[in-house]
Design a protein around this motif. Sequence first.
Motif, mmCIF file in Angstrom:
data_model
loop_
_atom_site.group_PDB
_atom_site.id
_atom_site.type_symbol
_atom_site.label_atom_id
_atom_site.label_comp_id
_atom_site.label_asym_id
_atom_site.label_seq_id
_atom_site.Cartn_x
_atom_site.Cartn_y
_atom_site.Cartn_z
ATOM 1 N N PRO A 124 0.649 -1.286 0.159
ATOM 2 C CA PRO A 124 -0.092 0.002 0.125
ATOM 3 C C PRO A 124 0.745 1.097 -0.099
ATOM 4 O O PRO A 124 1.991 1.296 0.616
ATOM 5 C CB PRO A 124 -0.897 -0.093 1.257
ATOM 6 N N SER A 125 0.437 2.170 -0.827
ATOM 7 C CA SER A 125 1.311 3.470 -0.854
ATOM 8 C C SER A 125 0.183 4.824 -0.756
ATOM 9 O O SER A 125 -0.956 4.657 -0.940
ATOM 10 C CB SER A 125 1.919 3.579 -2.198
ATOM 11 N N ILE A 170 9.846 4.533 -5.910
ATOM 12 C CA ILE A 170 9.687 5.322 -4.988
ATOM 13 C C ILE A 170 9.268 4.399 -3.478
ATOM 14 O O ILE A 170 8.770 3.454 -3.488
ATOM 15 C CB ILE A 170 8.109 6.128 -5.272
ATOM 16 N N LEU A 171 10.291 5.131 -2.563
ATOM 17 C CA LEU A 171 10.341 4.438 -1.246
ATOM 18 C C LEU A 171 9.521 5.218 -0.260
ATOM 19 O O LEU A 171 9.695 6.570 -0.412
ATOM 20 C CB LEU A 171 11.627 3.924 -0.994
ATOM 21 N N CYS A 172 8.672 4.892 0.814
ATOM 22 C CA CYS A 172 8.263 6.090 1.705
ATOM 23 C C CYS A 172 8.733 5.074 2.954
ATOM 24 O O CYS A 172 7.935 4.077 3.193
ATOM 25 C CB CYS A 172 6.802 6.065 1.432
ATOM 26 N N SER A 173 9.633 5.615 3.889
ATOM 27 C CA SER A 173 9.740 4.964 5.221
ATOM 28 C C SER A 173 10.024 6.155 6.354
ATOM 29 O O SER A 173 10.869 6.802 6.045
ATOM 30 C CB SER A 173 11.017 3.898 5.105
ATOM 31 N N PRO A 174 9.073 6.170 7.256
ATOM 32 C CA PRO A 174 8.014 5.342 7.826
ATOM 33 C C PRO A 174 6.665 5.442 6.673
ATOM 34 O O PRO A 174 6.866 6.591 6.037
ATOM 35 C CB PRO A 174 7.508 5.784 9.064
ATOM 36 N N ASN A 175 6.134 4.641 6.371
ATOM 37 C CA ASN A 175 4.976 4.542 5.339
ATOM 38 C C ASN A 175 3.694 4.940 5.737
ATOM 39 O O ASN A 175 3.384 4.849 6.954
ATOM 40 C CB ASN A 175 5.246 3.086 4.841
#
Length: 392
Positions: A124-125, A170-175
């Motif tokens: 999920p994004s 595309i990375l998202c951390s924390p997500n």
Amino acid sequence: MIEPTHYLSSTVKGLKPSGIRKFFDLAASMEGVISLGVGEPDFVTPWNVREASILSLEQGYTSYTANAGLLELRKEISYYLQEKTNVSYSPSEELLVTVGASQALDLALRAIVNPGDEVIVIEPSFVSYSSLISLAGGVPVSVQTSGEMEFKLQPSDLEKAITDKTKAVILCSPNNPTGTLLNKEDLEKIAAIIEKYDLLVISDEIYAELTYDDVYTSFVSIDGMVERTILVSGFSKGFAMTGWRLGYVAAQPEFLSAMLKIHQYTMMCAPSMAQYAAIEAIKNGKEDVLHMKKSYRQRRNLFVNALTEMGLTCHVPGGAFYAFPSIKETNLSSEEFAEKLLMEERVAVVPGSVFGESGEGYIRCSYASSLEQLQESLRRMQRFVQKQKAGV
């Protein structure tokens, strides 16, 4: 009379409206609703930050700034990133102040994507990623994660999705929406694949200030990844400055220069009064950030424990301010659950399906609300879940 839709861009016509906004608008039209739907801090921007902006207005600093933003602010961001990531960015060549992290994402994609290029999105994004890729002329390619693995990206799944058209990940951390935090070991495995296939990474680190139990690791801190990474962040989440619309992007000079050209023609510069506020926030806001993070951690523990007790499986988020519990045992789809919960108990959550296929069977709950509201929302949710399990 003309038919306006005949003249609209086919790309824009193909975009889906935000699923988050749908439930937010519906909740806003009803009385007595507790909203766990909006990803926004419930803290007011600290007074010293607001005062800095007021002072800038009183002193008449109301003109355009440099396109890239106030040099003083870029210097402070450089110091901040040096301390946080151990990477030194040149304030004059490698930093750009934007109108929120959202504009930074848009600029990054438009600067690197050619028509037909594929950009991988880890689901999920956040709902805007795929749409922004499409608006830039690219093709979003989703890689699914699973609740059983706490929504952590599995390197083998990433590698399977790569083709000769893949340009970036595309990375998202924390997500957002899961709250999943990738640690150094996780990022090193991803970095090995990025290097193997000669790819770029857009690293969305807007929630970097809000990590709870583990040390935060930026993707640019991984060996060899600085030159391959466009780091996107801002002041909205960690500094409680959502309405100020101020973000930034850090990247190698060539990437930054390309983004700056787009920024010059489409935005000119970020609002000057917001930039002066951000200088104060980044210089003197550390204690406020720690206070907010401590409060979010307390609420996270309360909220996740209560979800588990009512029978909704939920991993413990490592950061951000979202819980992403499974609602599969209710035999409702994510959208059905969210709609019925809103109508019957006046609690607004976001169906996980709006964040991608692997979000189906889950809901996103923001615990950035007062303890009183969280406790009441949990009572209502427990009553609702019990009724669904009993088939009432």
